[in-house]
Design an enzyme around this catalytic site. Structure first.
Site, mmCIF file in Angstrom:
data_model
loop_
_atom_site.group_PDB
_atom_site.id
_atom_site.type_symbol
_atom_site.label_atom_id
_atom_site.label_comp_id
_atom_site.label_asym_id
_atom_site.label_seq_id
_atom_site.Cartn_x
_atom_site.Cartn_y
_atom_site.Cartn_z
ATOM 1 N N LYS A 155 25.793 27.364 18.245
ATOM 2 C CA LYS A 155 24.476 27.721 17.699
ATOM 3 C C LYS A 155 23.597 26.465 17.631
ATOM 4 O O LYS A 155 24.107 25.342 17.787
ATOM 5 C CB LYS A 155 24.651 28.321 16.304
ATOM 6 C CG LYS A 155 25.299 27.360 15.323
ATOM 7 C CD LYS A 155 25.637 28.024 13.999
ATOM 8 C CE LYS A 155 26.314 27.037 13.069
ATOM 9 N NZ LYS A 155 26.718 27.634 11.795
ATOM 10 N N ARG A 163 26.125 33.788 -0.130
ATOM 11 C CA ARG A 163 25.027 33.621 0.807
ATOM 12 C C ARG A 163 24.938 34.904 1.630
ATOM 13 O O ARG A 163 23.895 35.545 1.680
ATOM 14 C CB ARG A 163 25.335 32.393 1.684
ATOM 15 C CG ARG A 163 24.202 31.873 2.481
ATOM 16 C CD ARG A 163 24.592 30.598 3.219
ATOM 17 N NE ARG A 163 25.668 30.811 4.187
ATOM 18 C CZ ARG A 163 26.064 29.921 5.077
ATOM 19 N NH1 ARG A 163 25.476 28.722 5.123
ATOM 20 N NH2 ARG A 163 27.046 30.164 5.924
ATOM 21 N N TYR A 215 4.575 0.602 7.668
ATOM 22 C CA TYR A 215 3.710 1.365 6.753
ATOM 23 C C TYR A 215 4.071 1.097 5.307
ATOM 24 O O TYR A 215 5.244 1.107 4.927
ATOM 25 C CB TYR A 215 3.848 2.871 7.016
ATOM 26 C CG TYR A 215 3.130 3.326 8.268
ATOM 27 C CD1 TYR A 215 1.734 3.227 8.362
ATOM 28 C CD2 TYR A 215 3.833 3.861 9.333
ATOM 29 C CE1 TYR A 215 1.076 3.644 9.510
ATOM 30 C CE2 TYR A 215 3.184 4.289 10.476
ATOM 31 C CZ TYR A 215 1.800 4.168 10.561
ATOM 32 O OH TYR A 215 1.158 4.583 11.685
#
Ligand code: PLP
Length: 361
Positions: free
Chosen positions: A35, A131, A255
């Site tokens: 998958k 689940r 950054y």
């Protein structure tokens, strides 16, 4: 034109890791989980490398269609089943086994009637993960109704929430719940074990095991890397050094100026960023393999670049290849430094990074 970042994938590693699963679970058949585009490696090439598996486990019908279109004829299983009757019909057309984990999936199959006869079906039982799945005490009733639809023996499947946990309590409770579900069911093929179950719970191997992450050479947990577990890493992600600069003590890099040079430093900029799937939240110090050693990430990851401190590396060349993870630096070690898991790093490598498969045949 690619920017030079590349994911090299060794088919041999998948083949070796599959053989390891066979050794660990010699009496079980194997659903190889491919998958999520084979955990980011590429599903069609992975299916070829894993052709000794007994079938392939998938998350969506689109994946099943892709494999069938590529000529893959092996058994396929949809681990979460289908979402509506149209999908249920398509799964039959694609000759794809499906998982039933709730009432409306059963109702859809019942409404399709005789068309379901040739389709292998698996009933998913919720043994504690909460689940997906039906409760253990109604499993027998669901199983009887499914068995009335299909000519194949209907399988019984569940999933572990914590089989990689060093404390066995949760998995023992799940195995006990599964035993309750099996009462009143005869001769159902059973499938429980993911990679962690295969490695740590031999009593869970039963008829079919479902390895995913270990096939790719990464670890399912246990505070161990894939290398610690004797697995062969399949994917090596590399990118070139595109700049090298001297930074005076006290200056900052990247950054927000997160990283500050404590001494006169040399910084190498590598063409790999969060646009390639390298997580932006990686902290300073995350290891990168360069010049035959680990060098620390220095400064925030940008979209297209990241910076590492190479002050202690005598020679770095422009164009030199850095390994973000792979053969020399375990994806599990890198993931652990970032507070995530190898699964996430592998599946996140973006389409901007070409996959270069090395097949043996
Ligand atoms: C993804 C998945 C697996 C494979 O799990 P790994 O931890 O990668 O071995 C097995 N079973 C189910 C139901 C899954 O969704």
């Amino acid at each position: 034109m690619s920017r030079g970042a590349c994911a090299t994938i060794h088919a041999q590693a998948l083949t070796t890791n599959l053989a390891r699963v066979r050794e660990l679970a010699p009496n079980s058949r194997i659903w190889a989980a491919i998958k999520a585009d084979a955990y980011g490696h590429g599903a069609i090439d992975a299916a070829r490398a894993l052709r000794d598996a007994d079938g392939f486990a998938l998350a969506s019908l689109g994946e099943a269609r892709q494999l069938r279109d590529a000529g893959v004829e092996k058994p396929l299983i949809l681990l979460e089943g289908t979402v509506d009757i149209e999908q249920a019909r398509q799964a039959i057309e694609l000759d794809c086994a499906t998982v039933v984990h709730q009432a409306d999936q059963l109702a859809q199959l019942e409404s399709l009637g005789p068309r379901v006869q040739q389709q292998p079906l698996w009933l998913k039982v919720d043994t504690g993960m909460h689940r997906l799945g039906v409760a253990p005490d109604v499993a027998a009733e669901y199983w009887q109704r499914l068995s009335a639809l299909s000519d194949h023996p209907v399988g019984l499947l569940s999933h572990f929430a914590a089989a990689d946990d060093l404390d066995p309590t949760a998995t023992e409770a799940q195995l006990a719940a599964f035993e309750r579900a099996e009462r009143g069911i005869d001769n159902a093929p059973v499938s429980l074990a993911n990679s962690a179950g295969i490695l740590a719970w031999p009593q869970s191997h039963r008829d079919w095991v479902r390895p995913g992450i270990m096939l790719y050479g990464a670890s399912p947990g246990f505070d161990k890397t894939g290398l610690d577990l004797g697995l062969a890493p399949a994917m090596t992600v590399t990118a070139p050094v595109i700049a090298i600069r001297e930074v005076p003590a006290g200056d900052r890099v990247g950054y927000g100026g997160r990283w500050r040079a404590e001494r006169p430093s040399r910084i190498a900029t590598i063409a790999m960023g969060y646009g390639d799937g390298y997580p932006r939240h990686a902290p300073d110090g995350t290891p990168v393999w360069l010049g035959g050693q680990r060098v620390p990430l220095a400064g925030k990851v940008s979209m297209d670049m990241l910076t590492v401190d190479v002050t202690d590396l005598p020679k770095v060349q422009l164009g030199e290849s850095a390994e973000l993870w792979g053969a020399h630096l375990s994806v599990d070690e890198v993931a652990q430094q970032m507070g995530t898991v190898g699964y996430e790093l592998l599946t996140r490598v973006s389409s901007r990074v070409p996959r270069q498969w090395r097949h043996l045949d």
